[in-house]
Design a protein around this motif. Structure first.
Motif, PDB file in Angstrom:
ATOM      1  N   THR A 261     -16.104  20.601  10.319  1.00  0.00           N
ATOM      2  CA  THR A 261     -15.515  20.670   8.985  1.00  0.00           C
ATOM      3  C   THR A 261     -14.264  19.799   8.862  1.00  0.00           C
ATOM      4  O   THR A 261     -13.896  19.395   7.761  1.00  0.00           O
ATOM      5  CB  THR A 261     -15.169  22.118   8.615  1.00  0.00           C
ATOM      6  OG1 THR A 261     -14.418  22.729   9.683  1.00  0.00           O
ATOM      7  CG2 THR A 261     -16.437  22.926   8.392  1.00  0.00           C
ATOM      8  N   TYR A 265     -14.387  17.295   5.669  1.00  0.00           N
ATOM      9  CA  TYR A 265     -13.285  17.331   4.702  1.00  0.00           C
ATOM     10  C   TYR A 265     -12.080  16.618   5.316  1.00  0.00           C
ATOM     11  O   TYR A 265     -11.126  17.269   5.762  1.00  0.00           O
ATOM     12  CB  TYR A 265     -12.908  18.768   4.363  1.00  0.00           C
ATOM     13  CG  TYR A 265     -14.002  19.584   3.717  1.00  0.00           C
ATOM     14  CD1 TYR A 265     -14.101  19.664   2.332  1.00  0.00           C
ATOM     15  CD2 TYR A 265     -14.925  20.306   4.483  1.00  0.00           C
ATOM     16  CE1 TYR A 265     -15.092  20.435   1.722  1.00  0.00           C
ATOM     17  CE2 TYR A 265     -15.915  21.074   3.889  1.00  0.00           C
ATOM     18  CZ  TYR A 265     -15.995  21.135   2.507  1.00  0.00           C
ATOM     19  OH  TYR A 265     -16.980  21.900   1.915  1.00  0.00           O
ATOM     20  N   LEU A 280      -8.437  24.337   3.920  1.00  0.00           N
ATOM     21  CA  LEU A 280      -9.741  23.966   3.367  1.00  0.00           C
ATOM     22  C   LEU A 280     -10.419  25.166   2.720  1.00  0.00           C
ATOM     23  O   LEU A 280     -11.035  25.044   1.651  1.00  0.00           O
ATOM     24  CB  LEU A 280     -10.631  23.395   4.478  1.00  0.00           C
ATOM     25  CG  LEU A 280     -10.161  22.091   5.128  1.00  0.00           C
ATOM     26  CD1 LEU A 280     -11.120  21.678   6.233  1.00  0.00           C
ATOM     27  CD2 LEU A 280     -10.046  20.980   4.095  1.00  0.00           C
ATOM     28  N   HIS A 284     -11.299  24.864  -1.216  1.00  0.00           N
ATOM     29  CA  HIS A 284     -12.696  24.628  -1.588  1.00  0.00           C
ATOM     30  C   HIS A 284     -13.510  25.900  -1.815  1.00  0.00           C
ATOM     31  O   HIS A 284     -14.596  25.843  -2.404  1.00  0.00           O
ATOM     32  CB  HIS A 284     -13.379  23.782  -0.512  1.00  0.00           C
ATOM     33  CG  HIS A 284     -12.772  22.435  -0.330  1.00  0.00           C
ATOM     34  ND1 HIS A 284     -12.967  21.406  -1.218  1.00  0.00           N
ATOM     35  CD2 HIS A 284     -11.933  21.952   0.636  1.00  0.00           C
ATOM     36  CE1 HIS A 284     -12.301  20.330  -0.809  1.00  0.00           C
ATOM     37  NE2 HIS A 284     -11.668  20.639   0.308  1.00  0.00           N
ATOM     38  N   LEU A 306     -17.894  26.607   4.362  1.00  0.00           N
ATOM     39  CA  LEU A 306     -17.447  25.263   3.991  1.00  0.00           C
ATOM     40  C   LEU A 306     -18.567  24.247   4.144  1.00  0.00           C
ATOM     41  O   LEU A 306     -18.757  23.363   3.296  1.00  0.00           O
ATOM     42  CB  LEU A 306     -16.247  24.846   4.855  1.00  0.00           C
ATOM     43  CG  LEU A 306     -14.897  25.426   4.453  1.00  0.00           C
ATOM     44  CD1 LEU A 306     -13.879  25.208   5.573  1.00  0.00           C
ATOM     45  CD2 LEU A 306     -14.391  24.787   3.156  1.00  0.00           C
ATOM     46  N   LYS A 310     -20.470  22.278   1.009  1.00  0.00           N
ATOM     47  CA  LYS A 310     -20.512  20.821   0.913  1.00  0.00           C
ATOM     48  C   LYS A 310     -21.898  20.336   0.518  1.00  0.00           C
ATOM     49  O   LYS A 310     -22.051  19.512  -0.397  1.00  0.00           O
ATOM     50  CB  LYS A 310     -20.109  20.205   2.256  1.00  0.00           C
ATOM     51  CG  LYS A 310     -19.919  18.702   2.233  1.00  0.00           C
ATOM     52  CD  LYS A 310     -18.639  18.342   1.527  1.00  0.00           C
ATOM     53  CE  LYS A 310     -18.193  16.952   1.854  1.00  0.00           C
ATOM     54  NZ  LYS A 310     -16.887  16.620   1.235  1.00  0.00           N
TER      55      LYS A 310
END
Length: 340
Positions: A261, A265, A280, A284, A306, A310
């Protein structure tokens, strides 16, 4: 979604769940780290000999400080430099460490200010521990296991799992003391405290969340964890985490199908900066983590969310997600919140 179906809904629901699982795996493959990224970020790599890892010998790792250890050399001597306060000390015997107390800052230094206490860089540490510690074993190439090729399941999904590990300081260095593994349905498939191989110096509780009480009576060893991983994972299983190089070193695991991750990101300022996992998750996912006692399951779940967010965002943006949830036209953020 796979987690939306149960056995009571019959075989067709199970097949749809399997199809969704395979689709998610295919979408996730586009985010697998390249060999070059694994090298540059200090992942343990195949060493050409059984049970041994290789680490990229490059000044790049030291300049950017993105690798889990600040040196490419394995220091197996008794003369050490403290990981926290940088003072020299000696391990005379497994029961005797010289150098006295360690005074250090336990937080990060950002813009010349220590986050733990607000003091200027160069100021005396705000935290005192009973002993100095080291992490020289993080470049020990021995004792590694490597995932192997296995037959691909019918649904095309060899598995997707998120991992988070916690480490504590022992005579040997940083050793694994807790591990959590969750699947793509956010279900815990493995969660255990781990008994270190050598005498404990510092539980590193402020970062690991592991206490002396947690490890009382624990018999699970690193070898037990490795055996579970080799039974559960194949070479094609996607392993997900945040700065996974440190976890792989703690697990002594060589695996090349990785979704990290911190790479999915990237930090706005680029390397060597990396966004914290909690940053994050909040940005997000509107998910607030690491607000109290550290929890490895919480971190593993955040990493999986996460990663899924995405690929769902990409699917939604391309129009494939517009028919999700019965074709209702709703915003992406509501879609993701409903998904989780």
């Amino acid at each position: 979604m796979a987690e939306g179906y149960t056995s009571s809904e019959g075989g067709s629901a199970s097949r749809r769940a399997l199809d969704e699982s395979g689709k998610l795996y295919t979408q996730m493959k586009s985010h697998i780290a390249t060999s070059g990224q694994l090298d540059r970020h200090g992942f343990p790599r195949p060493g050409g000999a059984a049970n041994r890892a290789h680490f990229l010998e490059s000044e790049w790792l030291n300049i950017t400080k993105v690798s889990p250890c600040k040196s490419n050399e394995f220091n197996n001597s008794t003369h050490k430099k403290c990981r926290r306060c940088k003072k020299d000390f000696t391990i005379e015997t497994p029961d005797r460490v010289t150098g006295g107390q360690c005074t250090y800052h336990h937080g990060r230094c950002w813009n010349n200010i220590w986050k733990c206490c607000g003091k200027q860089e160069g100021s005396r540490g705000c935290t005192t521990a009973g002993t100095h510690v080291h992490d020289d074993n993080m470049r020990d190439p021995s004792g590694y296991v490597t995932t192997v090729i296995k037959p691909t399941p019918e649904n095309g999904n060899p598995g997707m799992y998120a991992i988070d590990c916690e480490m504590s300081y022992t005579i040997n260095g940083l050793e694994l003391t807790s591990v959590c593994i969750v699947d793509h349905n956010l279900k815990t498939v493995y969660h255990s405290y781990v008994k270190p191989d050598s005498r404990m110096l510092d539980y590193n509780t402020i970062h690991s969340g592991v206490t002396e009480r947690d490890l009382q009576g624990v018999s699970t060893t690193l070898k037990d964890v490795q055996n579970f991983m080799l039974e559960t994972f194949s070479k094609d299983t996607i392993l997900i985490g945040h700065s996974l190089e440190s976890d792989f070193v703690a697990l002594k695991l060589i695996h090349e199908t990785v979704v990290d991750t911190s790479l999915m990101y990237p930090h706005p300022r680029g390397l060597p900066f990396k966004s914290a996992l909690r940053t994050l998750a909040e940005k997000h996912l509107r998910l607030y983590i690491q607000r109290g006692t550290h929890d490895s399951k919480e971190d593993a779940v955040a990493c999986m969310k996460l990663a899924i967010a995405k690929v769902r965002r990409q699917s939604f943006s391309s129009g494939r997600g517009s028919s999700a949830r019965g074709g209702r036209n709703r915003g992406l953020e509501n879609f993701l919140l409903d998904f989780f």
